[in-house]
Design an enzyme around this catalytic site. Structure first.
Site, short mmCIF file in Angstrom:
data_model
loop_
_atom_site.label_atom_id
_atom_site.label_comp_id
_atom_site.label_asym_id
_atom_site.label_seq_id
_atom_site.Cartn_x
_atom_site.Cartn_y
_atom_site.Cartn_z
N GLY A 250 0.79 -1.24 0.00
CA GLY A 250 0.00 0.00 0.00
C GLY A 250 0.81 1.27 0.00
O GLY A 250 0.25 2.37 0.03
N PRO A 293 4.89 -4.93 -0.79
CA PRO A 293 4.81 -3.78 -1.68
C PRO A 293 4.67 -4.22 -3.13
O PRO A 293 5.33 -5.17 -3.56
CB PRO A 293 6.16 -3.07 -1.47
CG PRO A 293 7.08 -4.13 -0.94
CD PRO A 293 6.24 -5.16 -0.24
N GLY A 294 3.79 -3.57 -3.86
CA GLY A 294 3.68 -3.81 -5.30
C GLY A 294 4.00 -2.53 -6.03
O GLY A 294 5.06 -2.37 -6.66
N ARG A 295 3.10 -1.55 -5.86
CA ARG A 295 3.25 -0.27 -6.55
C ARG A 295 4.59 0.40 -6.29
O ARG A 295 5.22 0.94 -7.20
CB ARG A 295 2.12 0.67 -6.08
CG ARG A 295 2.03 1.97 -6.83
CD ARG A 295 1.10 2.96 -6.11
NE ARG A 295 -0.14 2.36 -5.68
CZ ARG A 295 -1.26 2.38 -6.38
NH1 ARG A 295 -1.31 2.99 -7.55
NH2 ARG A 295 -2.36 1.80 -5.91
N TYR A 340 -10.16 5.50 -11.09
CA TYR A 340 -9.92 6.11 -9.77
C TYR A 340 -9.71 7.62 -9.84
O TYR A 340 -9.31 8.24 -8.84
CB TYR A 340 -8.65 5.54 -9.13
CG TYR A 340 -8.50 4.04 -9.21
CD1 TYR A 340 -9.39 3.19 -8.57
CD2 TYR A 340 -7.43 3.47 -9.91
CE1 TYR A 340 -9.23 1.82 -8.65
CE2 TYR A 340 -7.27 2.10 -9.98
CZ TYR A 340 -8.18 1.28 -9.35
OH TYR A 340 -8.02 -0.08 -9.41
N CYS A 367 -13.55 4.36 -27.83
CA CYS A 367 -14.83 4.99 -28.17
C CYS A 367 -15.57 5.42 -26.91
O CYS A 367 -16.69 4.96 -26.66
CB CYS A 367 -15.66 4.01 -28.97
SG CYS A 367 -14.78 3.49 -30.43
N GLU A 368 -14.93 6.23 -26.10
CA GLU A 368 -15.56 6.72 -24.87
C GLU A 368 -15.02 8.10 -24.56
O GLU A 368 -13.80 8.31 -24.60
CB GLU A 368 -15.19 5.82 -23.66
CG GLU A 368 -15.53 4.40 -23.86
CD GLU A 368 -16.12 3.75 -22.61
OE1 GLU A 368 -16.44 4.46 -21.64
OE2 GLU A 368 -16.26 2.53 -22.66
N TYR A 397 -0.09 -1.54 -12.05
CA TYR A 397 -1.51 -1.53 -12.40
C TYR A 397 -1.78 -0.86 -13.75
O TYR A 397 -2.84 -0.29 -13.96
CB TYR A 397 -2.34 -0.89 -11.27
CG TYR A 397 -2.06 -1.53 -9.93
CD1 TYR A 397 -2.47 -2.83 -9.65
CD2 TYR A 397 -1.31 -0.87 -8.94
CE1 TYR A 397 -2.19 -3.44 -8.44
CE2 TYR A 397 -1.01 -1.48 -7.73
CZ TYR A 397 -1.46 -2.76 -7.48
OH TYR A 397 -1.18 -3.36 -6.28
N1 LLP Z 1 -1.18 -7.03 -0.53
C1 LLP Z 1 -2.50 -7.20 -0.75
C2 LLP Z 1 -3.21 -8.19 0.03
C3 LLP Z 1 -3.15 -6.42 -1.71
O1 LLP Z 1 -4.46 -6.59 -1.90
C4 LLP Z 1 -2.42 -5.47 -2.45
C5 LLP Z 1 -3.07 -4.65 -3.46
C6 LLP Z 1 -1.04 -5.35 -2.21
C7 LLP Z 1 -0.45 -6.13 -1.23
C8 LLP Z 1 -0.17 -4.40 -2.96
O2 LLP Z 1 -0.52 -3.06 -2.77
P1 LLP Z 1 0.45 -1.91 -3.34
O3 LLP Z 1 1.73 -1.97 -2.56
O4 LLP Z 1 0.66 -2.18 -4.77
O5 LLP Z 1 -0.32 -0.66 -3.10
N2 LLP Z 1 -5.59 -1.31 -9.00
C9 LLP Z 1 -5.39 -0.34 -7.94
C10 LLP Z 1 -4.65 -0.93 -6.76
C11 LLP Z 1 -5.33 -2.15 -6.21
C12 LLP Z 1 -4.51 -2.78 -5.13
C13 LLP Z 1 -5.03 -4.13 -4.80
N3 LLP Z 1 -4.30 -4.78 -3.77
C14 LLP Z 1 -4.66 0.86 -8.50
O6 LLP Z 1 -4.36 0.87 -9.69
O7 LLP Z 1 -4.43 1.82 -7.79
#
Ligand code: LLP
Length: 440
Positions: A250, A293-295, A340, A367-368, A397
């Site tokens: 997050g 962490p992902g993002r 978002y 087309c939007e 994402y």
């Molecule tokens: N762990 C869990 C259980 C999660 O559900 C998520 C993200 C993460 C870790 C990784 O979160 P991050 O570090 O990437 O914030 N599509 C949306 C974000 C959806 C996130 C879903 N879960 C966007 O584009 O902002």
């Protein structure tokens, strides 16, 4: 705040990523294209790793990169090389990990509705842990582990009741949400008992993830406090000290220069301070601490290159004008602005311009009317067909949420490093799009 991958430079108005010009990349690989700065991606993993090493210690902490942000076989190989784990949330992501020969004992399995087949394949390959999200799932894991003659380690996903300050669709830990077991309602305590009673399950601890793109550490603090307090309660009831605590992902990143996310160091330092303090307060040993962490790893590493196809000036109320700049992708490769209201930055990438700046809107080819990438931005008035626009911070994402809307092929991902570029995910083509058709 810098919003470009770390190895970006600008020379005579041209953007270079890892030493290769945007123009050359566009020529060689076509547009739209995701350009990922491999060293940037790796450096963010290393930053998380060293922040955890310094605080919790190497043996007592772990990173599970959230594959949903962006995953491919090559990415899984980079993660393996960097020595971190992988969080998968579907059978598809697990299949990518398997194809990459990613070490199963470093995989964590998520999802609020994992199928029996997904659970079976996770247990069969010997994943490190499954994060259980419902009572049904605890039963399903128990049944399948029993059939396979195995004991499966799990965590329980908890809902600590936090209103995280982010977009409603990406907040996940308030009470009225589909994820996890609520601590406040008693559901978490019931799930703990059920998991402890199961003979083919080893309950290792607890997980929470409060949402995504979070700047304010307050939410993480409260979540950690509530989960640790719950661990203490469970210790009192069951006389067990659970070894694992996973505080999810997050961590926010900068999309526009005015964004001010906290540094990785300060987020981890703060987490350490809170976990230490809370454990001390409740007389618990410090658990093994994981994050997902992902993002914050994938997001800043990538730039999307588009080619301008058309421009068009329209009159606005009040006599102003706006330049609509249409590019060759759009909501199919970046749904985030439409979904978002996400903001992005843009730069003319192939030349300098001395033309005056004019109010512009960067739009896609779908087309939007809502197919807008950047709603309002000042760009040179002479932006014209054939120009290349670069949009930074699209690594998370973007490709992972890309669609084939309007039968648009999904763009490739090109890894750049030390002046070399290589395709890690190729562009889809018409044959790919027709591949699923069944001609009877
Ligand atoms: N762990 C869990 C259980 C999660 O559900 C998520 C993200 C993460 C870790 C990784 O979160 P991050 O570090 O990437 O914030 N599509 C949306 C974000 C959806 C996130 C879903 N879960 C966007 O584009 O902002």
């Amino acid at each position: 705040m810098n919003i470009w991958p770390r190895n970006t430079s600008i020379e005579n108005g041209e953007i270079y990523i890892a030493g290769i010009s945007a123009q050359d990349l566009a020529k060689e690989f076509g547009t739209p294209a995701f350009i990922i700065d491999e060293d940037d991606f790796r450096s963010r993993i290393q930053e998380f790793r060293s922040a955890l090493d310094i605080t919790f210690g190497n043996e007592n902490s772990g990173i599970f990169y959230a594959g949903k942000a962006f995953l491919s076989v090559q990415i899984a190989k980079w993660l393996a090389e960097e020595g971190v784990g992988l969080d998968v949330c579907s059978g598809g992501e697990l299949a990518v990990a398997i194809a990459a020969k990613f070490p199963a004992n470093r995989i964590e399995v998520h999802g609020n509705n994992k199928s029996a087949a997904e659970i079976r394949s996770a247990i069969e390959i010997g994943v490190y842990v499954i994060v259980a999200d419902s009572l049904h799932e605890i039963e399903r894991i128990e049944d399948i582990a029993k059939q396979l003659g195995k004991k499966q380690a799990i965590l329980l996903r908890l809902t600590p009741g936090i209103e995280a300050h982010t977009h409603e669709f990406i907040a996940t830990a308030h009470e009225d949400v589909k994820f996890g077991f609520s601590i406040a309602s008693g559901a978490a305590a019931i799930a703990t008992k059920k998991a402890l009673d199961a003979t083919h399950i080893e309950l290792r601890g607890f997980h929470c993830h409060i949402g995504s793109q979070i700047f304010d550490s307050n939410g993480f603090d409260i979540a950690a406090q509530r989960v640790i307090e719950f661990m203490a309660e469970m210790k009192a009831v069951h006389a067990i000290e659970f070894p694992d605590l996973d505080l999810g992902g997050g961590f926010g990143i900068a999309y526009v220069a005015s964004d001010t996310p906290q540094s990785i160091d300060s987020v981890i330092n703060r987490m350490h301070e809170i976990v230490l303090g809370e454990c001390k307060k409740h007389g618990l040993a410090i658990p093994h601490l994981s994050i997902e962490p992902g993002r914050a790893i994938a997001g800043p590493s990538t730039v999307t290159l588009y080619e301008v196809g058309t421009t068009k000036e329209v009159n606005l109320d009040g006599g102003q004008r706006r330049n609509y700049i249409s590019v060759d992708g759009g909501m199919s490769d970046n749904i985030r602005p439409a979904l978002y209201g996400a903001q992005y930055s843009v730069q003319l990438a192939n030349r300098t311009s001395t033309s005056p700046l004019t109010s512009s809107r960067v739009v896609g080819k779908h087309c939007e009317s809502g197919d807008i990438i950047i709603r309002e931005v000042e760009l040179p008035s002479d932006v014209k067909p054939g120009d290349i626009l670069a949009i930074p911070a699209t690594g998370a994402y973007g490709r992972s949420m890309a669609s084939n809307y309007n039968h648009q092929p999904r763009p490739p991902v090109i890894a750049v490093r030390n002046g070399q570029a290589r395709v890690i995910l190729r562009r889809e083509n018409a044959a790919d799009l027709l591949n699923l058709e069944v001609n009877s």
